[in-house]
Design a protein around this motif. Structure first.
Motif, mmCIF file in Angstrom:
data_model
loop_
_atom_site.group_PDB
_atom_site.id
_atom_site.type_symbol
_atom_site.label_atom_id
_atom_site.label_comp_id
_atom_site.label_asym_id
_atom_site.label_seq_id
_atom_site.Cartn_x
_atom_site.Cartn_y
_atom_site.Cartn_z
ATOM 1 N N SER A 256 0.797 -1.234 0.000
ATOM 2 C CA SER A 256 0.000 0.000 0.000
ATOM 3 C C SER A 256 0.824 1.275 0.000
ATOM 4 O O SER A 256 0.272 2.368 -0.107
ATOM 5 N N THR A 257 2.150 1.162 0.138
ATOM 6 C CA THR A 257 2.995 2.368 0.134
ATOM 7 C C THR A 257 3.855 2.465 -1.127
ATOM 8 O O THR A 257 4.726 3.330 -1.218
ATOM 9 N N ARG A 258 3.619 1.595 -2.090
ATOM 10 C CA ARG A 258 4.335 1.720 -3.356
ATOM 11 C C ARG A 258 3.962 3.035 -4.035
ATOM 12 O O ARG A 258 2.860 3.558 -3.842
ATOM 13 N N ASN A 259 4.854 3.536 -4.879
ATOM 14 C CA ASN A 259 4.642 4.841 -5.514
ATOM 15 C C ASN A 259 3.377 4.900 -6.363
ATOM 16 O O ASN A 259 2.719 5.927 -6.452
ATOM 17 N N ASN A 260 3.029 3.785 -6.983
ATOM 18 C CA ASN A 260 1.856 3.768 -7.864
ATOM 19 C C ASN A 260 0.617 3.172 -7.202
ATOM 20 O O ASN A 260 -0.346 2.822 -7.879
ATOM 21 N N SER A 261 0.631 3.031 -5.873
ATOM 22 C CA SER A 261 -0.497 2.399 -5.184
ATOM 23 C C SER A 261 -1.740 3.294 -5.169
ATOM 24 O O SER A 261 -2.869 2.810 -5.211
#
Length: 340
Positions: A256-261
């Motif tokens: 949930s903290t990925r750049n594209n999330s």
């Protein structure tokens, strides 16, 4: 209010211990056919009371504002009711070659099949300052989905359909879970203002009834001469449960903290708690129905009884750390926004 909630949870944890000890000392009182008549008072009246209480206390009007966050809801529900049980099943294929009690391992699978709780995930999300509306929606919606999906998952992964008729399970679930829940919601519409003023102790009522269910479940266990549980298996299951919770919380955090999330820090908090918490209030009555008459029911229930307090204790310990992370991330977002 938080102090009262904490006291209630501590009282409930003590109550679980007292119920199990009481069942050990006097199992004949709560077995099927005994003075307590659990085949009627628990299987029908107690379970129906819990879900009527849930229907009466559930603020459905608060859920509408969270409906628009479709991606967040899909993530939580798929993780909770698909990824979680499937991953546990794969993990148990490895554990099956160990000496851990097989019924505790089956109980671990039932934990994976459970829906999220209506209370603990919301309380912890609120304590951190996360997306409370999303937590409320997904806890409530997940509970509704769990009424249908959890029994299907239990039958799929554990194959209890061989000993319990499929139609019997769902007819009893419908009469003792769905109908009381709907009636509770209907009654709430007419007495909503009174409920808001008086704030009845819904949590205390459900907890008391749940303790009665736990007591009768263990009465069946201790009255059977064939139950043999080694302490090493119990200790290993406790360690595995804590490890699973930490691993899944870390996994949901990473996803949930990925750049594209597309998720905000507040969304991440709700995701971490709602995706990894499991409901004891819904779980124990469902196990009682799906595995009715099963001689190892109480052993199957043990992992869920451990998971419930563990998720509250672990979540409470992590609240300051998660809150600190969320605040720092929110400040970082504000600082990087271009000025107009």
């Amino acid at each position: 209010m938080r102090l009262l909630e904490r006291m209630r949870k501590e009282w409930f944890m003590v109550g679980i211990v007292v119920a199990i000890v009481g069942a050990k000392l006097e199992p004949s009182f709560g077995v099927n056919g005994g003075p307590l008549k659990p085949e009627i008072t628990v299987s029908y009246i107690a379970v129906a009371t819990i879900f009527f209480n849930s229907g009466l206390s559930l603020k459905t009007e608060e859920l509408t504002s969270a409906l628009v966050h479709l991606k967040l809801h899909l993530f939580i529900q798929i993780f909770t009711l698909a990824f979680f049980p499937a991953t546990i099943w794969l993990f148990l294929q490895l554990l099956s070659i160990t000496s851990i009690n097989e019924w505790l391992l089956k109980g671990l699978q039932t934990v994976g099949c459970m829906p999220p709780p209506v209370s603990s995930a919301v309380i912890l999300t609120k304590a951190v300052g996360g997306n409370e509306a999303a937590a409320i929606f997904n806890s409530a919606f997940g509970s509704f989905l769990g009424i249908v999906i959890t029994p299907l998952l239990l039958l799929l992964f554990l194959g209890s359909s061989s000993s319990v008729p499929f139609t019997s399970i769902f007819s009893q679930l419908f009469m003792t879970v769905v109908v009381p829940l709907i009636i509770g919601q209907i009654v709430r519409r007419y007495i909503k203002d009174w409920l808001e003023r008086k704030k009845p102790p819904f949590g205390a009522v459900s907890s008391s009834v749940l303790l009665m269910i736990i007591y009768t479940t263990f009465c069946d266990t201790f009255s059977s001469p064939h139950i043999d549980l080694d302490k090493l298996s119990l200790v290993l299951i406790m360690f595995i449960i804590v490890s699973i919770q930490l691993s899944f919380m870390l996994l949901t955090f990473i996803f949930s903290t990925r750049n594209n999330s597309g998720f905000t820090p507040a969304d991440t908090v709700a995701i971490m708690f709602c995706s990894t918490h499991k409901s004891l209030t819904l779980g124990i009555p469902m196990l009682k129905i799906v595995f009715a008459g099963h001689e190892h029911l109480s052993l199957i229930s043990v992992p869920l009884l451990i998971y419930h307090p563990a998720q509250i204790l672990l979540g409470s310990v992590l609240v300051p750390t998660i809150k600190s992370w969320m605040v720092s991330r929110q400040k970082g977002v504000k600082l990087t926004r271009p000025t107009v």
